[in-house]
Write an enzyme that holds these catalytic residues in place. Structure first.
Site, PDB file in Angstrom:
ATOM      1  N   SER A  93      12.089  16.557  56.274  1.00 44.27           N
ATOM      2  CA  SER A  93      13.315  16.754  55.386  1.00 44.27           C
ATOM      3  C   SER A  93      13.121  17.756  54.227  1.00 44.27           C
ATOM      4  O   SER A  93      13.667  17.935  53.248  1.00 44.27           O
ATOM      5  CB  SER A  93      13.871  15.621  55.008  1.00 44.27           C
ATOM      6  OG  SER A  93      14.372  14.658  55.858  1.00 44.27           O
ATOM      7  N   ARG A  94      12.031  18.724  54.559  1.00 41.73           N
ATOM      8  CA  ARG A  94      11.512  19.614  53.631  1.00 41.73           C
ATOM      9  C   ARG A  94      11.235  19.118  52.361  1.00 41.73           C
ATOM     10  O   ARG A  94      11.082  19.666  51.272  1.00 41.73           O
ATOM     11  CB  ARG A  94      12.678  20.511  53.186  1.00 41.73           C
ATOM     12  CG  ARG A  94      13.701  20.868  54.376  1.00 41.73           C
ATOM     13  CD  ARG A  94      12.754  21.341  55.545  1.00 41.73           C
ATOM     14  NE  ARG A  94      12.464  22.809  55.665  1.00 41.73           N
ATOM     15  CZ  ARG A  94      11.705  23.322  56.791  1.00 41.73           C
ATOM     16  NH1 ARG A  94      11.509  22.527  57.743  1.00 41.73           N
ATOM     17  NH2 ARG A  94      11.458  24.760  57.024  1.00 41.73           N
TER      18      ARG A  94
END
Length: 273
Positions: free
Chosen positions: A246-247
């Protein structure tokens, strides 16, 4: 008309546990029995039209290890040494490849891929033609940025700092280790200058005749050109990056606070992704 296509990558990755080192030396390489590989299916969705290409998806990073100020070495150069050896052990393709960014005196930037050649107590060393664009910009504006990206391990290292030229003796010692063909090539290439279609081949033939050596020879007396040598990037900031889902990546930054070039002091912080 907008076309949408999905490109799927099947990417092998290898996780290597972290090791520590208490002094500036080559850390012990990790035993291969400690590494584990896994495959992941990663999709990138791309939308295309006559005037636009847009990437809509992205690859998810999912590294099992963690990076925090509490589990890194107190020196970024030592930490780089550890990571570089782990990248070699994990069979990262060209772990020595790095992006070098320079800028003119007026601030116009340029970047290119070069090869990292040495890490010492002062910084990161690479070699090039001193008449090239990169060298001209470093003469005008003696600051540089480096970026290592080891995709197979979802790791990056960013380096910012000032630069200095290596001594002729240091450059000469390295130049002697290069294959004959690349030494001849250093003489033949007027790097970053405009050339004609056959100019490079003609120049190579001239220097081969001049030194009585062919590019295919195993040995030959090809001296260091006056216009060729090394640059050292003395870091003021080093960041280590570890890819996460999710970065929400792990980022640890070292900032130089004081001390001589070969014995600096650093603050270590975790950065928001």
């Amino acid at each position: 008309m907008l076309l949408t296509r999905t490109i799927t990558f099947i990417t092998p990755r290898t996780f290597i546990p972290r090791v520590s080192s208490s002094s500036f030396c080559v850390p012990s390489l990790i035993n291969s029995s400690f590494s584990r590989s896994f495959m992941s299916s990663e999709s990138v969705s791309v939308s295309e039209s006559a005037d636009r290409l847009q990437v809509q998806g992205h690859i998810q990073y999912d590294t099992p290890d963690h990076l925090t100020p509490s589990n890194v070495h107190s020196s970024p150069l030592e930490q780089f040494h550890i990571w570089f050896n782990e990248a070699r052990k994990a069979n990262v393709r060209e772990p020595d490849a790095m992006s070098l960014s320079t800028a003119t005196a007026s601030g116009i930037p340029s970047s290119r891929m070069v090869l990292f050649k040495q890490l010492d107590k002062r910084g990161f060393v690479f070699y090039t033609n001193y008449t090239s664009r990169k060298s001209r910009e470093l003469e005008e504006n003696p600051r540089a940025a480096l970026l290592f990206f080891w995709r197979e391990m979802s790791r990056q290292v960013r380096v910012l700092g000032r630069v200095e030229k290596l001594s002729k003796e240091e450059s000469e010692d390295y130049f002697k280790t290069r294959p004959v063909g690349t030494r001849l090539g250093a003489w033949a290439s007027h790097q970053s200058s405009v050339i004609g279609e056959d100019d490079l081949a003609l120049r190579l033939a001239e220097v081969q005749e001049r030194f009585g050596t062919q590019s295919s020879d195993k040995e030959g007396d090809v001296p260091l050109p006056d216009f060729w040598g090394g640059w050292r990037v003395i870091p003021s900031e080093v960041e280590f990056w570890l890819g996460k889902p999710s970065r929400l990546h792990d980022r640890v930054r070292y900032l130089r606070v004081e001390g001589p070039d070969d014995q600096p002091q650093w603050t270590i912080d975790r950065l928001s992704p």
